[in-house]
Design an enzyme around this catalytic site. Structure first.
Site, PDB file in Angstrom:
ATOM      1  N   ASP A  78      82.630  21.537  98.374  1.00 31.38           N
ATOM      2  CA  ASP A  78      81.396  21.333  99.101  1.00 31.38           C
ATOM      3  C   ASP A  78      81.353  22.496 100.070  1.00 31.38           C
ATOM      4  O   ASP A  78      82.167  22.653 100.999  1.00 31.38           O
ATOM      5  CB  ASP A  78      81.078  20.088 100.047  1.00 31.38           C
ATOM      6  CG  ASP A  78      79.805  19.980 100.459  1.00 31.38           C
ATOM      7  OD1 ASP A  78      78.631  20.729 100.031  1.00 31.38           O
ATOM      8  OD2 ASP A  78      79.385  18.989 100.880  1.00 31.38           O
TER       9      ASP A  78
ATOM     10  N   ASP B 244      75.612  24.019  96.001  1.00 34.40           N
ATOM     11  CA  ASP B 244      76.693  24.120  96.539  1.00 34.40           C
ATOM     12  C   ASP B 244      77.881  23.149  96.508  1.00 34.40           C
ATOM     13  O   ASP B 244      78.672  23.047  97.413  1.00 34.40           O
ATOM     14  CB  ASP B 244      76.334  24.473  97.940  1.00 34.40           C
ATOM     15  CG  ASP B 244      76.142  23.245  98.806  1.00 34.40           C
ATOM     16  OD1 ASP B 244      75.516  22.471  98.515  1.00 34.40           O
ATOM     17  OD2 ASP B 244      76.707  23.279  99.891  1.00 34.40           O
ATOM     18  N   GLU B 245      77.718  22.036  95.754  1.00 35.36           N
ATOM     19  CA  GLU B 245      78.588  20.931  95.754  1.00 35.36           C
ATOM     20  C   GLU B 245      79.055  20.509  94.268  1.00 35.36           C
ATOM     21  O   GLU B 245      78.127  20.382  93.411  1.00 35.36           O
ATOM     22  CB  GLU B 245      77.977  19.951  96.341  1.00 35.36           C
ATOM     23  CG  GLU B 245      78.632  18.603  96.679  1.00 35.36           C
ATOM     24  CD  GLU B 245      77.714  17.642  97.532  1.00 35.36           C
ATOM     25  OE1 GLU B 245      78.111  16.403  97.383  1.00 35.36           O
ATOM     26  OE2 GLU B 245      76.636  18.051  97.743  1.00 35.36           O
TER      27      GLU B 245
HETATM   28 MG   LIG Z   1      77.270  21.973 101.423  1.00 32.27          MG
END
Ligand SMILES: [Mg+2]
Length: 407
Positions: free
Chosen positions: A11, A105-106
């Site tokens: 993350d 983003d993960e």
């Molecule tokens: Mg994040």
């Protein structure tokens, strides 16, 4: 510690904010809020400096300005975040193709295939963080564990810019002190019902009889929540769209009229498909054969096996069974395709326990030679001169074998 903690949750930290800081270094170490800057805007991403003042994403920007008046407020630049996201995922996929994106983003990564390259999962996690830092200039946090549930909670705990491995066997020690909201599926309504039961931590939830939860929250939802509270979560990492199937197919300039020709093509496809799967570090549960006749009608036949397969030996066997289910007699065939889906990481721990079978190593060697000398360099002997010998010994076992054909 062995290689038991095979699921990584990666993350990026305050992703939008860090992308902005990458091009405006003066924003480092000051409170930054990215999002809608108008009266009705909401916060999309807040730096940790702003979070410490109570700012969080989805909060109205007006409220964020009250809580943190000295913060730098920036409008979102989604083009820049998309570009950065693409780079992040390129880096992740350079470690393993088994990457399941959860957002820009993960992602979850199945890192079990990396056991030959890294001493332990923590080393994989550090390598991922270092490579992301070097190639995107952005900080990331990584959690590693035996399940998705625990890996995701571990990366949360590791933030910002950290790494946390929850060792196999230590899952409930980590999980039980957390608030019940840590479990997926616990929203406002469920939370309220759990409070009525006097439950606030996951450990308290885990101590309830399963039947009580099933009564209060429904059989499916209550049962699932109870399982999660015991740290039982056997969900696999599902690779993203695009990596969900691998296939090879060919449209022929001249229709294939002999069954032996079709069988030879299926055999050739099975070998190419096996090589592709191994190149990608994947194994398949479902094999699909596709045949398009000269009249452009298409038939497909699929077979799903109990365990993942990635060897030409197993793919050939499956393809032959599928071919048995396709009517070929008297039909001209224009296209033959073979596909693999239900993909998962090759060399899963379960396979390792069973031990490598002899042909796994043999086929690895064949891939190596193909890689160096090209596709034509090596292959099963019976493909060497398809016109002069029966193309597919299994043809003799086919229901419609021998009808007007040389084999
Ligand atoms: Mg994040």
């Amino acid at each position: 510690m062995g290689f038991d903690e095979w699921i990584a949750h990666v993350d990026m930290d305050a992703f939008f904010v860090e992308v902005e800081r990458r091009r405006r270094p003066e924003l480092r170490r000051v409170a930054v809020v990215v999002g809608g800057t108008g009266d009705r805007g909401v916060v999309a991403s807040a730096s940790y400096e702003a979070r410490r003042r109570g700012v969080h994403s989805a909060m109205p920007t007006v409220q964020a300005r009250r809580l943190c008046p000295h913060a730098v407020f920036l409008p979102a630049d989604h083009g820049a975040y998309r570009d950065a996201s693409r780079r992040v995922f390129e880096v992740l996929r350079s470690f393993t193709p088994v990457v399941e994106p959860l957002s820009v983003d993960e992602a979850f990564l199945d890192v079990s295939g990396l056991r030959l390259h890294f001493e332990k999962p923590a080393a994989v996690g550090e390598a991922i963080r270092e490579r992301l830092r070097a190639e995107t200039g952005l900080p990331a946090s990584v959690g590693l564990a035996t399940s998705k549930l625990i890996a995701k909670l571990a990366s949360e705990r590791a933030k910002p810019n950290g790494l946390l491995v929850i060792p196999a066997g230590g899952e409930t020690d980590f999980l039980h002190p957390l608030g019940v909201r840590a479990l997926w599926g616990v929203g406002e309504a469920t939370h309220a019902r759990l409070e009525e039961l006097g439950v606030s931590t996951v450990g308290e939830l885990a101590a309830l009889p399963r039947a009580t939860l099933e009564r209060r929250l429904g059989a499916a939802g209550g049962g699932l929540l109870w399982e999660l509270a015991q740290a039982r979560d056997d969900r696999a990492v599902e690779p993203a769209e695009g990596a969900k199937s691998v296939s090879v197919e060919h449209t022929y300039e001249h229709d294939l009229r002999a069954e032996s020709e079709v069988a030879a093509e299926v055999l050739r496809h099975a070998h190419r498909l096996a090589a592709r799967l191994r190149d990608a570090g994947l194994a398949a549960r479902t094999v699909t054969l596709k045949v398009r006749y000269a009249d452009l009608t298409v038939v497909t036949r699929s077979e799903t096996s109990d365990g993942p397969i990635d060897t030409a030996h197993d793919l050939v066997a499956a393809a032959r069974r599928l071919l048995d289910r396709v009517a070929l007699a008297g039909k001209a065939v224009r296209l033959v395709g073979l596909g693999a889906s239900g993909l998962e990481a090759g060399e899963t721990p379960r396979q390792l326990e069973l031990g490598r079978r002899p042909w796994d190593d043999l086929e690895g060697a064949v891939d190596h030679i193909r890689g160096r000398f090209g596709d034509q360099a090596i292959g099963p002997a019976r493909l060497a001169s398809p016109r002069s010998r029966p193309a597919d010994p299994s043809g003799a076992r086919r229901r419609d074998a021998g009808r007007g054909h040389p084999e």
